[in-house]
Write an enzyme that holds these catalytic residues in place. Structure first.
Site, short mmCIF file in Angstrom:
data_model
loop_
_atom_site.label_atom_id
_atom_site.label_comp_id
_atom_site.label_asym_id
_atom_site.label_seq_id
_atom_site.Cartn_x
_atom_site.Cartn_y
_atom_site.Cartn_z
N CYS A 38 11.36 24.11 -5.37
CA CYS A 38 12.07 22.91 -5.86
C CYS A 38 13.32 22.52 -5.07
O CYS A 38 13.36 21.48 -4.44
CB CYS A 38 12.47 23.09 -7.32
SG CYS A 38 11.20 23.88 -8.31
N HIS A 272 6.66 19.88 -4.24
CA HIS A 272 5.69 20.87 -3.75
C HIS A 272 4.46 20.75 -4.63
O HIS A 272 4.45 19.98 -5.58
CB HIS A 272 6.27 22.30 -3.82
CG HIS A 272 6.80 22.65 -5.18
ND1 HIS A 272 5.97 22.93 -6.25
CD2 HIS A 272 8.07 22.73 -5.66
CE1 HIS A 272 6.71 23.17 -7.32
NE2 HIS A 272 7.99 23.05 -7.00
#
Length: 485
Positions: A38, A272
């Site tokens: 993140c 992601h």
């Protein structure tokens, strides 16, 4: 997972809003994160700089709070700006355990850090608001469009950051144990085509690359999993993607209802992906496609409809693209390149004063669940992954055209290809040097943390997320840390 935005991945789940964006805009077929976790990923997206430049090494070390993002520059140039939801680019969501695990990945021990991945069904067949916090932020964004944006005379930029389809925290595993629960309601699960779900092939534990084995072990995935368990984890993940897609739909509808859609650029992307049990792993922190390949869709005035762009691009390209859209001068020191020439199909010559966009993208990872710094170069059909100093751990080379599931490492077979890709990589980043500075950083951070605990160190470190493994032989693990230090 970006592969869900185009065939054949999107046959597993109905994503109507993403399909709407594809019909009325452009889908990038090869978009990648610059770091598959993140905070470092978001730091790259908000700064336009590679991870080794931002030095965002893990989930709590991001950009300096006063870093000038593309949104700051747009605001300076007269844009109304608004952010809702998850930002995580100065520091991400993390526990003390996460932090210590990232620092001690250099220690020679193997301890489970995550809860075993599992699924949980909640609510009933009509319940579509499962991730309530995301829905509340989506409501705020919708209201802002309908009540504020519609009245502006100046242009606006709205950012909405969602948590979904991130797995949920797993209370069964104790406090701070991480997020290993895939949670959805029957409403969303019905959108998933179980028949189309591919059960990933796994190579045996003994054949795994040593870094993959470490990841699989620390993510608690080395035990037995039935086909049904794996299929369910994947199905629940896809259902969570369907709920995310519905939130995107709310934004598109709000723009449509206010008459703003025809003059607004909409971009959908992610920090992601999710492995969802590919390569015997869940979560991210990996250069395999499920984790590093992200969605990127763009629609808006002047952009071609139903366009598919095969060029490799990455999240650092968002910064110059935003400024390009706003006609704000683009700083020359960025790692990324504007996507506008690709979107408008311009000749590369008029693309950028810095010259043409490179034919490669770079991703790197320096955080927890991986016991080495990792660097990935993606160019043409090749994905080249190298570790640490480039010599102490074997590299990996995958031909994504012939082997999209990344099951056959060609590194030993094709030394000439490895050499030429490594040369390109070293021309972009002196990766042995970066790995060494991350190693040093990890050590210094751990020492400061240890000193801050004084007498309590032994009991605190024993009771982190790995406590079940640690307590079997506490002295052994403490000694391993002392040896490392």
């Amino acid at each position: 997972d970006g592969r869900l935005t185009f065939l054949p991945g999107n046959q597993t789940v109905d994503l109507p809003s993403i399909n709407f964006m594809k019909r009325h805009g452009t889908v990038f077929l090869n978009a990648y994160t610059n770091s598959p976790i993140c905070c470092p990923s978001r730091a790259a997206m908000w700064s336009g700089l590679f991870t080794h430049i931002t030095e965002s090494w893990n989930n709590f070390k991001g950009l300096d709070p006063d870093y000038v993002t593309w949104m700051d520059l747009m605001e300076k140039h007269g844009y109304h700006t608004q952010k809702f939801g998850k930002l995580d680019f100065t520091s991400g969501h993390h526990s003390v355990s996460n932090r210590v695990e990232a620092w001690t990945r250099d220690v020679n021990f193997l301890l489970r850090q995550e809860g075993r991945p599992m699924v949980k069904l909640t609510g009933h067949r009509k319940q579509f608001r499962v991730m309530e916090k995301d829905w509340q932020n989506t409501d705020k964004a919708v209201n802002w469009i309908k009540e504020e944006a519609v009245n502006f005379t100046q242009p606006f930029i709205l950012y909405l950051g969602l948590n979904l389809p991130h797995p949920y925290p797993s209370p069964y595993a104790g406090e701070n144990f991480g997020s290993s629960t895939f949670l959805t309601s029957p409403y969303w699960l019905e959108k998933v085509n179980y028949e189309a779900i591919k059960i990933p092939k796994w190579i045996s534990l003994s054949e795994m690359h040593p870094v993959d084995y470490y990841s699989s072990y620390t993510k608690n995935c080395t035990g037995e999993f039935t086909k049904e368990e794996v299929r369910n984890i994947r199905a629940f993940y896809y259902a969570m993607c369907a709920e995310t897609d519905a939130m995107l739909g709310e934004i598109i509808s709000a723009l449509q209802d206010t008459g703003l859609l025809g003059k607004t650029v909409v971009i959908f992307t992610a920090d992601h992906g999710e492995l969802a049990m590919e390569h015997r792993q869940f979560y991210k922190m990996s250069m395999y496609e499920g984790s590093s390949h992200v969605p990127l869709l763009v629609m808006g005035p002047g952009f071609r409809e139903q366009q598919q762009i095969p060029n490799v691009v990455s999240l650092v390209d968002i910064y110059p693209t935003m400024l390009d859209i706003a006609r704000v001068p683009v700083p020359q020191n960025l790692s990324g390149y504007s996507l506008i020439p690709l979107l408008r199909e311009k000749a590369e010559s008029e693309a950028s004063p810095r010259g043409p966009r490179p034919s490669w993208v770079l991703s790197e990872f320096h955080g927890c669940n991986v016991n080495s710094s990792v660097y990935m170069l993606r160019t043409g059909k090749w994905k080249y992954i190298t570790y640490s100093d480039g010599s102490s751990v074997l590299p990996q080379l995958f031909d994504l055209t012939a082997d999209p599931d990344e099951l056959t490492n060609l590194a030993i077979k094709l030394p000439v290809t490895v050499h030429s890709l490594d040369k390109i990589l070293r021309s972009i980043v002196n990766y042995p040097k970066v790995s060494s500075s991350v190693h040093e950083y990890n050590k210094q951070q751990f020492i400061s943390w240890k000193q801050s605990l004084g007498q309590n160190y032994s009991s605190v470190i024993a009771n982190l997320r790995w406590h079940q493994d640690w307590l079997k032989d506490q002295k052994k693990y403490e000694n391993a840390i002392d040896k490392w230090l």
